[in-house]
Every structure is written in structure tokens, then in C-alpha cells.
Design an enzyme around this catalytic site. Sequence first.
Site, mmCIF file in Angstrom:
data_model
loop_
_atom_site.group_PDB
_atom_site.id
_atom_site.type_symbol
_atom_site.label_atom_id
_atom_site.label_comp_id
_atom_site.label_asym_id
_atom_site.label_seq_id
_atom_site.Cartn_x
_atom_site.Cartn_y
_atom_site.Cartn_z
ATOM 1 N N GLU A 178 -30.394 21.528 -0.254
ATOM 2 C CA GLU A 178 -29.622 22.444 0.823
ATOM 3 C C GLU A 178 -30.588 23.700 0.915
ATOM 4 O OE1 GLU A 178 -26.151 25.561 0.873
ATOM 5 O OE2 GLU A 178 -25.754 23.562 -0.298
ATOM 6 N N SER A 314 -26.635 18.659 -10.505
ATOM 7 C CA SER A 314 -25.495 19.295 -9.353
ATOM 8 C C SER A 314 -25.672 20.747 -9.582
ATOM 9 C CB SER A 314 -24.375 18.872 -9.570
ATOM 10 O OG SER A 314 -23.184 19.704 -9.063
#
Length: 408
Positions: A178, A314
Site C-alpha cells: 500500500e 498484516s
Amino acid sequence: MKSFDVPVFYRSPLISAIKKKRKEMDKMKKDFSPTLLDFGPLRIRLARHFGFCYGVENAIEIAFRTVAENPGKRIFLLSEMIHNPQVNADLRSHGIQFLQDTYGKQLIPFADLTAEDVVMIPAFGTTLEIEKMLNGIGIQTEKYNTTCPFVEKVWNRSEAIAKKEYSIVIHGKPKHEETRATFSHAAGSAPAVVVEDMRQAESLAGYIRGDKPASLFYEEFAGQYSNGFDISKDLERIGVVNQTTMLASDTQAISDFLRQEMVKKFGLTEASVAGRFADTRDTLCYATLDNQTAVSGMLDAPADLAIVVGGYNSSNTSHLVELCEEKLPTYFISSADNILSRDEIIHYDFHHKMESVIRNYLPGTTPVSILITSGASCPDALVEGIIRKLAGYFDVEFTADDMMEQFT
């Protein structure tokens, strides 16, 4: 909010009933206290908010629909759809191939692609360079773009302040998909630099003040600044955005710190600060913020330990672990398979990137009180599986099925 067609095997009847009941009782989301599941000798408190978020459900729906709509075609993902091993394994089992790993290492050469192939962009988004390259091959990415709307919101915010001639400081992990995507979009409009944490923000402030030799910037922030970044002028007007899964408190602290540095450097007043520091507001997604706030509320409850469930890579899940570690023994696991017995659990130490078997993780006295939450890319079915496994180690007064009746 829109509901998505997510495969039923990711759902949990128990968790769904709990979430539905809590939503009915707290429509404005002001109550962040956990939900108590009282099994007698075992007491489990679930965070008010956890599990799949809007962006993840949207991505999963698009992925499975893409498979259904394209029989016989080769289907690729740029990289992991989300940071959950079970979901990514399911996608592979449906014939989807991954072009890159989570760090951008090529697994299948782009040169092997043709205009007839389907390529999905993951929920993290992708860089402008990769998107342009795919379009050059003749692959149209719009239909199969699963980029989270909240990530796109950050890109839009970056573009808006770039038009006002601010440079963009991105709080994020430089190697995260991201952040790489956000950096690409930001750098396409303005000078941009990534800071990973407060330490790097403090170092950046040294260049803002002029305390550090400008030449060192290019060495210290190698790979984290845009082409043509001019340290002599590109830090005179800045705005801060972030990777949407960072700790809210960290981003706010970095933003406040850099804002104050600009105030001191240029002798600004509250009325004039906007001329040097853009008001970007917080760019965390709602789910990240809700999940972190819910963990804070959960930690107010008495407990012996905490369990956090999610993919080891994550980002949003690791930050939930950080919050829990501040108060309790905390175990980071990916599924019920990590719970080996009443005496042993496989815990992932994300600080050192290694698994280890922890013995005697459950106290010998009863009742045992456990706090549980999960990351935004973790299926609720995994959380229910953990609850059932833990309950199996106790002479419980109620089964999980009986418990569900209290929430229906």
C-alpha cells in the site's frame, strides 16, 4: 453500508449473530466495550469491532466473481489480495496465479502476459508504473481493480494538497504494497518522502531545521523519496498522509510533531500555519480506527491474556498486537491450528519475524479470562474456530451453539 457476497465458508454464525446484535444496540458505534462470552471456567471477551472490513469484503467479492466470469482464461493477481494466508490460498486453489510476492519480487514475468489475460489489482492498490505497463500490454485493469476505497481516498487527498504545492510526507512502511502504491501516486503529483516511524520523522525534522547536512538526506532516506526531490526547497511546505493501517496514535504524533517543527522553523502563528503545513486530517480507514479503539476498550476489561488473529504480514493486525502487548501477555496466531493443546500455543513474534512454541500460556486457575480480536483481513470463521478449540479444553457449562442463542 453496502453488503458483499463473500463465500459462506468465511462467515461464522456465532460471530455474525454477535456483530448484528451489537450493531442493533449501538448504531452510532459509541460503545467500545467488548462482548462477554461466559462459558463458566472460560470467559472470552471479543473486541467490539474486528474482522473483515469494507475494503476486504469488496476485494474478495470481486475476486471470486472474476473467476466465475472468466472460465478458461488465465487470471492473475499482482500480489497477495489481502494479508491473510487462508484467503490467498483459497484464491490460488481457484486457479488464480500471483505475479509478485508481497514485497514486489517477481514470481511470473510481466513479459509472459498477453492482452487476453485477466489481471486483478489487489486491495492495497498498485503503482502508476505497473498500471501503465499493464495497459500497454492491452490489459484493462479497471474492471478487476479491487483497490480499497479508503486507500484511494489517501491518493485523492495527496493529489489535492499537491495542487496547492505542498510536498507529501507519507507515514507508512516503505516496503508495504500500500505504501509503495501511495508513494507512486503521490510522487506523480508532488515531491514525496516516506517516514516509517517517529524516529525517521525526527530525523526528517533535522533537515527541515537545517541542522543536518543536506547531502546526508539522500543516503539516509534512500529509496524513500521521489525522483528529483530537492532537500533545499521541498520541505518548506508539507502535508502528512498515511498508510491506512498504521497506528492512529503514531500518525497523529508524527503529524503534530512535524507541524510544530514547521511552526518553529518559520515562526508561524496558528493563523499562518496553513501556509506551510497542509490540513490533511487523518487518512486512516474507518475499520483500522474502529478496531484499534475497540482494542483499547477491550483492554479495560480484566483478563489473563490476549489472542490476536490474522496474517503474520498484516500491518493492521500487528498494530493490534502492539496495543495488547502493552498490557497483557499476547499471542499472535493465524488460526486455531496454532493452538496445539491446553499447554502449548505457537506464537508469532512479529518484532523478530519468527514463530515459537509458548508453554503454559493458559493459567492453571479458573476462571480463565481471554481477550480476542482479529485483523481486518481475517475471516470470522477463524475466530469462531479458536473459540471452539479453547472451549474444548474446559468443562464448559455452555457450548458455542448455546451461546449463539443469546444473540439471536
